[in-house]
Motif scaffolding. Sequence first.
Motif, mmCIF file in Angstrom:
data_model
loop_
_atom_site.group_PDB
_atom_site.id
_atom_site.type_symbol
_atom_site.label_atom_id
_atom_site.label_comp_id
_atom_site.label_asym_id
_atom_site.label_seq_id
_atom_site.Cartn_x
_atom_site.Cartn_y
_atom_site.Cartn_z
ATOM 1 N N THR A 1 44.428 41.778 35.922
ATOM 2 C CA THR A 1 44.553 42.668 34.594
ATOM 3 C C THR A 1 43.676 43.855 35.003
ATOM 4 O O THR A 1 43.948 44.830 34.357
ATOM 5 C CB THR A 1 43.870 41.763 33.444
ATOM 6 N N ASP B 1 51.896 42.224 32.568
ATOM 7 C CA ASP B 1 50.957 41.215 32.920
ATOM 8 C C ASP B 1 51.123 40.005 32.447
ATOM 9 O O ASP B 1 51.146 39.715 31.177
ATOM 10 C CB ASP B 1 49.565 42.085 32.189
ATOM 11 N N GLU B 2 51.404 38.958 33.348
ATOM 12 C CA GLU B 2 51.798 37.889 32.850
ATOM 13 C C GLU B 2 52.892 37.899 31.921
ATOM 14 O O GLU B 2 52.758 36.926 30.933
ATOM 15 C CB GLU B 2 50.375 36.920 32.251
HETATM 16 MG MG LIG Z 1 44.722 38.640 33.466
#
Ligand SMILES: [Mg+2]
Length: 234
Positions: A56, A176-177
């Motif tokens: 991240t 992100d994910e």
């Molecule tokens: Mg992360």
Amino acid sequence: MTPAAIIEPPAMMELHRVWKVYSVGPVKVPALSDVSFQVTKGEFVTLHGPSGAGKTTLLRLLYREEIPSEGEIQVLGLDLARARRGEVAALRRSIGVVFQDARLLPGRTVYENVAFVLRVLGTPRREITARVFEALRAVGLSARAQAYPAQLSQGEAQRAALARAIARKPLLLIADEPTGNLDEGMAAEVLDVIRDVWAGGTTVLVATHQKALARTLRRRTLTLQNGRLLKDEG
Ligand SMILES: [Mg+2]
Ligand SMILES: Nc1ncnc2c1ncn2[C@@H]1O[C@H](COP(=O)(O)OP(=O)(O)O)[C@@H](O)[C@H]1O
């Protein structure tokens, strides 16, 4: 005779010896340690690594939500250390970002969630409706335009978030994910949409801690561990 011109592939991003150290009180937490890599326009790159690896943080550096402690970063030809405010704004217009939680505005319909961002980005009013419906069609949500976020399944919410990210026609999509909260079936749907976006010419960077997902994507994979780039393969 001059040598034949060597045509360099246009770089989408370039990181050179990037460090990010967070200070938490007196403690220094190294989130990224000496990370260097390049991504070319049109690539599909998976950023893989366990929770806490620095994924991240790395993504946030790319749209200048964070600045590195050391090292250089260029995105879309812009040197992020020297970019002016207007250039950073233009950069963010060229990047679509999707998070693990869809982060839709709860009081607005799917249509309004997508249109809102276009308005903020200064899209001409007469283009907005067409752009919103084009994006909703791309994620398979045309029929849900008037639904509110609470009425959506998690997979639909995540696809709405994708529509919001792609409606600006970004050059780079950062996720992100994006499937972190989804069951397998919904995750597959979201990944299909991301693949379609990539096939349309957008460079894609997907961060995931899920090994199975990294394997399914079967693309170039950057592996981060403890802030270090361990592997770059595929
Ligand atoms: Mg992360
Ligand atoms: N804003 C912050 N302040 C302090 N430490 C942070 C901050 N953001 C992340 N970290 C730390 O940096 C490391 C990397 O975190 P992160 O980039 O979120 O990893 P990942 O996304 O791979 O789980 C972790 O040790 C995390 O605790």
